[in-house]
Design a protein around this motif. Structure first.
Motif, PDB file in Angstrom:
ATOM      1  N   SER A   1      -8.876 -33.559   7.276  1.00  0.00           N
ATOM      2  CA  SER A   1      -7.821 -34.098   8.075  1.00  0.00           C
ATOM      3  C   SER A   1      -7.822 -35.695   8.244  1.00  0.00           C
ATOM      4  O   SER A   1      -6.658 -36.378   8.030  1.00  0.00           O
ATOM      5  CB  SER A   1      -7.886 -33.739   9.336  1.00  0.00           C
ATOM      6  N   LYS A   2      -9.078 -36.241   8.381  1.00  0.00           N
ATOM      7  CA  LYS A   2      -9.057 -37.725   8.095  1.00  0.00           C
ATOM      8  C   LYS A   2      -8.877 -38.023   6.856  1.00  0.00           C
ATOM      9  O   LYS A   2      -8.205 -39.248   6.635  1.00  0.00           O
ATOM     10  CB  LYS A   2     -10.399 -38.133   8.530  1.00  0.00           C
ATOM     11  N   LEU A   3      -9.094 -37.630   5.959  1.00  0.00           N
ATOM     12  CA  LEU A   3      -8.812 -38.308   4.504  1.00  0.00           C
ATOM     13  C   LEU A   3      -7.561 -38.033   4.177  1.00  0.00           C
ATOM     14  O   LEU A   3      -6.750 -38.963   3.807  1.00  0.00           O
ATOM     15  CB  LEU A   3      -9.494 -37.129   3.366  1.00  0.00           C
ATOM     16  N   LEU A   4      -6.705 -37.161   4.722  1.00  0.00           N
ATOM     17  CA  LEU A   4      -5.203 -36.952   4.501  1.00  0.00           C
ATOM     18  C   LEU A   4      -4.324 -37.429   5.748  1.00  0.00           C
ATOM     19  O   LEU A   4      -3.094 -37.448   5.629  1.00  0.00           O
ATOM     20  CB  LEU A   4      -4.729 -35.642   4.122  1.00  0.00           C
ATOM     21  N   LYS A   5      -4.851 -38.094   6.718  1.00  0.00           N
ATOM     22  CA  LYS A   5      -4.168 -38.663   7.693  1.00  0.00           C
ATOM     23  C   LYS A   5      -3.318 -37.614   8.513  1.00  0.00           C
ATOM     24  O   LYS A   5      -2.332 -37.987   8.826  1.00  0.00           O
ATOM     25  CB  LYS A   5      -3.745 -39.986   7.477  1.00  0.00           C
ATOM     26  N   ILE A   6      -3.662 -36.370   8.716  1.00  0.00           N
ATOM     27  CA  ILE A   6      -2.876 -35.174   9.338  1.00  0.00           C
ATOM     28  C   ILE A   6      -3.882 -34.801  10.393  1.00  0.00           C
ATOM     29  O   ILE A   6      -4.992 -35.005  10.213  1.00  0.00           O
ATOM     30  CB  ILE A   6      -2.129 -34.214   8.504  1.00  0.00           C
ATOM     31  N   SER A   7      -3.341 -33.931  11.341  1.00  0.00           N
ATOM     32  CA  SER A   7      -4.173 -33.407  12.361  1.00  0.00           C
ATOM     33  C   SER A   7      -5.059 -32.069  11.821  1.00  0.00           C
ATOM     34  O   SER A   7      -4.841 -31.643  10.918  1.00  0.00           O
ATOM     35  CB  SER A   7      -3.167 -32.683  13.600  1.00  0.00           C
ATOM     36  N   PRO A   8      -6.161 -31.896  12.365  1.00  0.00           N
ATOM     37  CA  PRO A   8      -7.000 -30.646  11.996  1.00  0.00           C
ATOM     38  C   PRO A   8      -6.271 -29.439  12.041  1.00  0.00           C
ATOM     39  O   PRO A   8      -6.497 -28.484  11.193  1.00  0.00           O
ATOM     40  CB  PRO A   8      -8.198 -30.674  13.190  1.00  0.00           C
ATOM     41  N   GLU A   9      -5.388 -29.323  12.982  1.00  0.00           N
ATOM     42  CA  GLU A   9      -4.524 -28.041  13.146  1.00  0.00           C
ATOM     43  C   GLU A   9      -3.770 -27.821  12.067  1.00  0.00           C
ATOM     44  O   GLU A   9      -3.599 -26.612  11.386  1.00  0.00           O
ATOM     45  CB  GLU A   9      -3.947 -27.929  14.590  1.00  0.00           C
ATOM     46  N   GLU A  10      -3.071 -28.906  11.578  1.00  0.00           N
ATOM     47  CA  GLU A  10      -2.100 -28.723  10.410  1.00  0.00           C
ATOM     48  C   GLU A  10      -3.072 -28.443   9.247  1.00  0.00           C
ATOM     49  O   GLU A  10      -2.561 -27.720   8.324  1.00  0.00           O
ATOM     50  CB  GLU A  10      -1.285 -30.250  10.276  1.00  0.00           C
ATOM     51  N   THR A  11      -4.103 -29.443   9.026  1.00  0.00           N
ATOM     52  CA  THR A  11      -5.028 -29.123   7.871  1.00  0.00           C
ATOM     53  C   THR A  11      -5.580 -27.614   7.774  1.00  0.00           C
ATOM     54  O   THR A  11      -5.438 -27.160   6.821  1.00  0.00           O
ATOM     55  CB  THR A  11      -6.325 -29.969   8.256  1.00  0.00           C
ATOM     56  N   LEU A  12      -5.880 -26.945   9.000  1.00  0.00           N
ATOM     57  CA  LEU A  12      -6.298 -25.579   8.901  1.00  0.00           C
ATOM     58  C   LEU A  12      -5.439 -24.805   8.495  1.00  0.00           C
ATOM     59  O   LEU A  12      -5.375 -23.763   7.712  1.00  0.00           O
ATOM     60  CB  LEU A  12      -6.789 -25.194  10.240  1.00  0.00           C
ATOM     61  N   THR A  13      -4.016 -25.003   8.818  1.00  0.00           N
ATOM     62  CA  THR A  13      -2.725 -24.026   8.783  1.00  0.00           C
ATOM     63  C   THR A  13      -2.481 -24.349   6.895  1.00  0.00           C
ATOM     64  O   THR A  13      -2.281 -23.157   6.486  1.00  0.00           O
ATOM     65  CB  THR A  13      -1.657 -24.531   9.366  1.00  0.00           C
ATOM     66  N   LEU A  14      -2.597 -25.516   6.465  1.00  0.00           N
ATOM     67  CA  LEU A  14      -2.138 -25.662   5.113  1.00  0.00           C
ATOM     68  C   LEU A  14      -3.349 -25.081   4.286  1.00  0.00           C
ATOM     69  O   LEU A  14      -3.163 -24.609   3.227  1.00  0.00           O
ATOM     70  CB  LEU A  14      -1.858 -26.907   5.092  1.00  0.00           C
ATOM     71  N   LEU A  15      -4.516 -25.100   4.811  1.00  0.00           N
ATOM     72  CA  LEU A  15      -5.726 -24.538   3.893  1.00  0.00           C
ATOM     73  C   LEU A  15      -5.537 -23.206   3.751  1.00  0.00           C
ATOM     74  O   LEU A  15      -5.592 -22.565   2.635  1.00  0.00           O
ATOM     75  CB  LEU A  15      -6.909 -24.889   4.644  1.00  0.00           C
ATOM     76  N   LYS A  16      -5.035 -22.585   4.727  1.00  0.00           N
ATOM     77  CA  LYS A  16      -4.818 -21.073   4.688  1.00  0.00           C
ATOM     78  C   LYS A  16      -3.626 -20.872   4.124  1.00  0.00           C
ATOM     79  O   LYS A  16      -3.204 -19.600   3.886  1.00  0.00           O
ATOM     80  CB  LYS A  16      -5.066 -20.609   6.094  1.00  0.00           C
ATOM     81  N   GLY A  17      -2.706 -21.677   3.673  1.00  0.00           N
ATOM     82  CA  GLY A  17      -1.472 -21.349   3.497  1.00  0.00           C
ATOM     83  C   GLY A  17      -1.495 -21.216   1.954  1.00  0.00           C
ATOM     84  O   GLY A  17      -0.515 -20.502   1.252  1.00  0.00           O
ATOM     85  N   ASN A  18      -2.479 -21.541   1.214  1.00  0.00           N
ATOM     86  CA  ASN A  18      -2.732 -21.116  -0.364  1.00  0.00           C
ATOM     87  C   ASN A  18      -3.445 -20.002  -0.609  1.00  0.00           C
ATOM     88  O   ASN A  18      -4.226 -19.456   0.510  1.00  0.00           O
ATOM     89  CB  ASN A  18      -3.311 -22.458  -1.028  1.00  0.00           C
ATOM     90  N   LEU A  19      -3.301 -19.448  -1.558  1.00  0.00           N
ATOM     91  CA  LEU A  19      -4.319 -18.590  -1.954  1.00  0.00           C
ATOM     92  C   LEU A  19      -5.289 -18.891  -2.979  1.00  0.00           C
ATOM     93  O   LEU A  19      -4.916 -19.686  -3.919  1.00  0.00           O
ATOM     94  CB  LEU A  19      -3.557 -17.203  -2.855  1.00  0.00           C
TER      95      LEU A  19
END
Length: 356
Positions: free
Chosen positions: A284-302
């Protein structure tokens, strides 16, 4: 989903106009120039044997490669310094791969299929990810598009000649809607959010953080996961040059092993990850987005495991690439389709991987 980068002049051209002969000629000429440069670049490869570091291309998409980027997984496995080079354009990434500015790259299917059809000697060595629920067609609530048939006459933005464009057209095909009936607007990803805010578009096929933002006042009609269930998956592939496999298999093997080990580990523990998990916070720090958004997007891929990747490489991938090429030719974007795409798939490293 990286865009080819068509000029802003074409942003508000309706798709019937875009596919007129003059517009097609312009797009086709642009693609041919880019791909010709890729092929010619092979002849200009310079010697980097004295360069100790390994360079990996990356985009701002949230995926497992970002975890490797922040926790040093590839550096530990390869025993080399790792340089990460950021890109917004898959075609530029392929160009730099050809001239050995980078050693490995995550590339989407449209750019890859176009490049190998033009003769670039790049090889698929693993599947980075498959687009899932983190990518889809999102529509403004104010536009009242609750069913596919309501898309007729509406303005839908998408970067042309990308995986998102491919997925959108495949969705329309599934719904038996002629794409000429929809006002598809060719728009770079960084311009789509402005158009959404201004109300200039009714919807867009987007992914990542953009999709999350649009869902605050919009709804998703179809995701890339649903399209995969209908038989139209979209992948991001890890690729390298053919000569790299021949000359330096000792770096390709641990790269693929690490990729598959990360996939196995993530799939085993993804339900235990939280926004407070170290990897999530670091990405999240690398991409400058929130940890909550990061986790959602990580799980959004297969993230596909070793056994299934081997099956995909052996049974589905050559036909899949051929079908994508036929699709591009049907739009008069590519003139040529290869009789066989098998030589561009190198399954040995996945098949033989020793993963933890």
């Amino acid at each position: 989903m990286a865009s080819l980068g068509i000029s802003n002049e074409s942003l508000h051209i309706r798709i019937p106009q875009l596919f007129l002969k003059s517009s097609l000629t312009h797009i086709k000429s642009y693609i041919l120039c880019v791909l010709a440069l890729l092929v010619v670049s092979i002849c200009c490869i310079f010697d980097q044997t004295a360069h100790a570091a390994i360079s990996i291309g990356w985009t701002n998409q949230v995926d497992l490669a970002k975890i490797a980027q922040v926790n040093g997984a590839y550096r530990k496995a390869l025993g080399e310094r790792i340089y990460w080079k950021q890109y917004d354009d898959d075609f530029q990434m392929l160009h730099d791969l050809a001239i050995e500015k980078i050693d490995f790259a995550p590339v989407g299917l449209i750019a890859l299929t176009s490049a190998v059809t033009a003769g670039l000697q790049v090889r698929i060595i693993a599947i980075s990810s498959q687009y899932g629920t983190g990518s889809g067609l999102v529509l403004r609530n104010q536009s009242h598009i609750d069913k596919p048939e309501f898309l007729v006459g509406k303005k839908i933005a998408v970067p042309f000649l990308t995986s998102a464009h491919y997925s959108l057209l495949k969705a329309l095909e599934h719904w038996k809607i002629d794409f000429h009936q929809v006002q598809l607007i060719n728009m770079p990803a960084d311009k789509i959010e402005d158009a959404w805010k201004k109300g200039d578009i009714d919807g867009a096929y987007v992914d990542g953080i953009t999709l999350l933002h649009f869902q605050k006042d919009g709804h998703v009609l179809v995701t890339s996961q649903q399209l995969a269930d209908w038989g139209n998956p979209t992948y991001v592939f890890w690729v390298t040059m053919d000569n790299k496999i021949a000359e330096k298999p000792y770096i390709v093997e641990p790269f693929v092993n690490t990729t598959l080990s990360m996939i196995k580990g993530f799939n085993q523990r993804k339900d235990q990850l939280t926004p407070q998990s170290k990897d999530v916070v670091d990405v999240s720090k690398l991409l400058k987005i929130s940890p909550e958004e990061t986790l959602t997007l990580l799980k959004g891929n297969l993230y596909i495991g070793q056994r299934e990747q081997s099956l995909i490489f052996e049974r589905r991938l050559p036909v899949y690439l051929g079908n994508v090429a036929l699709f591009l030719r049907s739009l008069n974007v590519m003139n040529n389709v290869l009789s066989d795409y098998l030589i561009y798939i190198y399954p040995s490293f996945v098949d033989d991987a020793k993963i933890k």
